[in-house]
Structure formats: C-alpha cells, structure tokens
Design an enzyme around this catalytic site. Sequence first.
Site, PDB file in Angstrom:
ATOM      1  N   HIS A   1      26.660  33.919  11.295  1.00 51.93           N
ATOM      2  CA  HIS A   1      27.453  33.542  10.121  1.00 51.93           C
ATOM      3  C   HIS A   1      28.918  33.279  10.460  1.00 51.93           C
ATOM      4  O   HIS A   1      29.661  32.718   9.635  1.00 51.93           O
ATOM      5  CB  HIS A   1      27.362  34.642   9.050  1.00 51.93           C
ATOM      6  CG  HIS A   1      27.352  34.107   7.649  1.00 51.93           C
ATOM      7  ND1 HIS A   1      28.099  33.010   7.263  1.00 51.93           N
ATOM      8  CD2 HIS A   1      26.674  34.498   6.543  1.00 51.93           C
ATOM      9  CE1 HIS A   1      27.884  32.775   5.988  1.00 51.93           C
ATOM     10  NE2 HIS A   1      27.024  33.649   5.525  1.00 51.93           N
ATOM     11  N   ARG A   2      29.357  33.657  11.662  1.00 54.10           N
ATOM     12  CA  ARG A   2      30.723  33.337  12.068  1.00 54.10           C
ATOM     13  C   ARG A   2      30.902  31.831  12.235  1.00 54.10           C
ATOM     14  O   ARG A   2      32.023  31.316  12.122  1.00 54.10           O
ATOM     15  CB  ARG A   2      31.072  34.046  13.377  1.00 54.10           C
ATOM     16  CG  ARG A   2      31.079  35.559  13.317  1.00 54.10           C
ATOM     17  CD  ARG A   2      31.318  36.151  14.695  1.00 54.10           C
ATOM     18  NE  ARG A   2      30.319  35.703  15.655  1.00 54.10           N
ATOM     19  CZ  ARG A   2      30.392  35.939  16.978  1.00 54.10           C
ATOM     20  NH1 ARG A   2      31.423  36.598  17.475  1.00 54.10           N
ATOM     21  NH2 ARG A   2      29.437  35.498  17.780  1.00 54.10           N
TER      22      ARG A   2
END
Length: 399
Positions: free
Chosen positions: A372-373
């Site tokens: 998700h980064r």
Amino acid sequence: MPSGGQTTDEMLILKWNKRVGDTVKRGDILFEIETDKAILEVESFADGILLDVKFPESLMVKVGEVVALIGNAGDLEAAEKKEEKKQPAAQQLIQEKKEPHVVVAIPMTITDSPTSRKVLASPLAKSLARVENIDLKEVAVFTEGQLIKKADIRKFLQSRKAPAQIVNNEAGFDLIDNTNIRKTIARRMKESLSTAPHYIISVDVDMTAVMALRTRLNQHFTAGNVKLSYNDILMRVVAIAIKTSPLVNSSYDETGVKVYKDVNIGLAVATATGIIVPVVHKVNLKTLSEIAINNTENIEKVKSSQLTENEKRGGTITISNLGMFGIDNFTAIINQPESCILAVGGISKKPVVLNNEIVIRDIMNITGSFDHRVIDGAVGAPFMQKIKQMLEEPELLLY
C-alpha cells in the site's frame, strides 16, 4: 569460499565430493554449498592433489575463507614446517623424529585421565581441532588412545551436534535444524510483513475459454516435451495488464518509487529445503512459447540444483500457485522489494449465473497482495480486473 550472492556473506558446506589425497582436475566438482536461495556446486580452479580440507561438512563458512588446499605432494608438509618456524619457541609442540611418509604424532599429556596416556594426533586432525576449538583430550576418550585422525574429529563434531538436531521423546517433539534457505525465508517474510503494509484483492475467474485455448495451443506446440501451462499464460496476461497499471511493476524506495520498464516475473517453486523463485526476465518482450520454454528450463534447474544466481535475481512481480494441491484460494506475502504477488488457486467446477441462468463453469481464484506504500486500491483493482477480463476473453492476448 565463493560468493553466494548479494544477500549472504556465509554459506553452508553440504558435501565434499573429493577426499584428501584425491587427484583433482580443473573443473572437477570439489564440494556443494547451500546459500540462502539454492544449493550450488563449486568447481576446482586448479589441477593437483587435494592436500587439506579446512572445513568439514555441515559447517557455515564466510565468503573468502580458504576451504581447501590443492597442490603437489609434499607442499603441505613444507607449509607446516614454515608455519611452525614462525611460532614462538615456548608454544611449539615437540614432534617425534620420523621417517619419510610417516604420520607425525603429536604427544600431549592427558592430565585429567586416570591412565595418564598421551594424545596422539595427525597434523590434519590437529589443524581441524584448532579451527573447531576442540580439546583433543575429549576426542581421545572416543579413540581409546589410538592416533586421532581428521575423520575422528568429524565424528566427534557430529556426535556433539546430534542432541541439538533431535530432541528425545520425553520432550514431546523432534527438533529439525533450520537450513540456510529456511532462515532466509523466515527473515525475508518477517521483514516484508513488518515493512510493507499489505492489502488484498481477490477475484474469481471463469477459466472455461482459456482452458480450451490451452488445449488447442498444446496440440500445435513443437518445443519438444514442453507444454503450455496456466502459469505461462498468466505470466503473459500479467505483462499485458501491467501496461495499463505500470505502478504494479515497481518497488518502494525512500528516495522515490522505482517503476521498472521490463516485467520480470518470478514463479515460486517448492523444494525439500524451502521455496526457490526462478525469474523469467523480460516477459513483456516474450511470446507464449518462449515463456513456456523459459519456465520449464527454470523448474528443471531448480530440481537439479543448477539454477544460477542471475536466474533468481531481478524479479519485479511474483506468482505463487497452489492449485496443484487442491487449494481454492489463499493469500501470499510480498517478495520484497517487489510490490505485488499473485496467489493462484486451483480450477474447480462451480455454479455461476450466466445470462440469467445457473450454469456450471470452471472457476479459478486469483488473490493479489499489494504494497500500500506504492499501490493504492484505485491501481490494484483495475489491474486485477484486467487480468480477469483477459483470462475470460483470451483472444485479447493477441493485442
């Protein structure tokens, strides 16, 4: 000890294929090592006689260490004499006079032995004992006063190691030693979960059309014994889907996000010692048949422990398929520094609604784990949707 790759600075010696005294030719397989990713064979780069083995099997050795000596007969004896001259006189061991070709016996008094016998050890045994920090008096108990040879030191090491490998039944369990590969898998998986915030997207794919396509293509496939697999087709599909979702083919870095131009797809392959991930490079530039040939070769190399370091490096996305084990769906941990891994389940017949009617279709689940980064849901969802669309309408592979 040669380098085993960028991720480790020490390797495990699994097996010596030559013994001290054997004639060795350049290119002969001297020994086998286990890195954090694979089992490799190490060749000799010199001709001569194997004069000494510095490290026994089942021992971790750092890169660059001298593990063996190869030379001419008499070289080892000359080297030992030179080394002894360098030692302080007070520390030199008194050697018995010897005739040519007679093993040197090094006498040492056993102060804690009731018989007060002397410890007799060959130079090679003495050398290994120093490396392993072993008191020769302990080994002498097993040899009953006979000359201690290098093999005796090895047996002593194995006997000393045995209790750590298998716990007695009273403990209620058996303890299996961690391999170097298993330790690396544990470390990398822990780092991945603690570093990359995972989120999951799962889709069910109707595989009816692609199954028919695969059957037709394999009827015309001419690459020897190579057959087109669903993994091959999925790799091709992923490479095309990445064109519309390029961020999926990336990795996070504190200085920015690296978006890779080539799609290099790793395929997780199970072995007796752990998971190996051979990589098919530049999938975006390969045809289905080229992908199939590359995958088949990689898997064969994994099974025969012949996969090279370059064939394991450079992956940008990974596929893990447990369908052959009857698993319908699962989630996988991202193989850092990649940003996505696809977990593929088996194909099974399920009732679905098609044109307002309930019909039986061949369904396969694909679950994507995303970092998700780098990849938001607005990127991951269209990527999974594109994969589903192309597998259900395989004629899109032509575009």
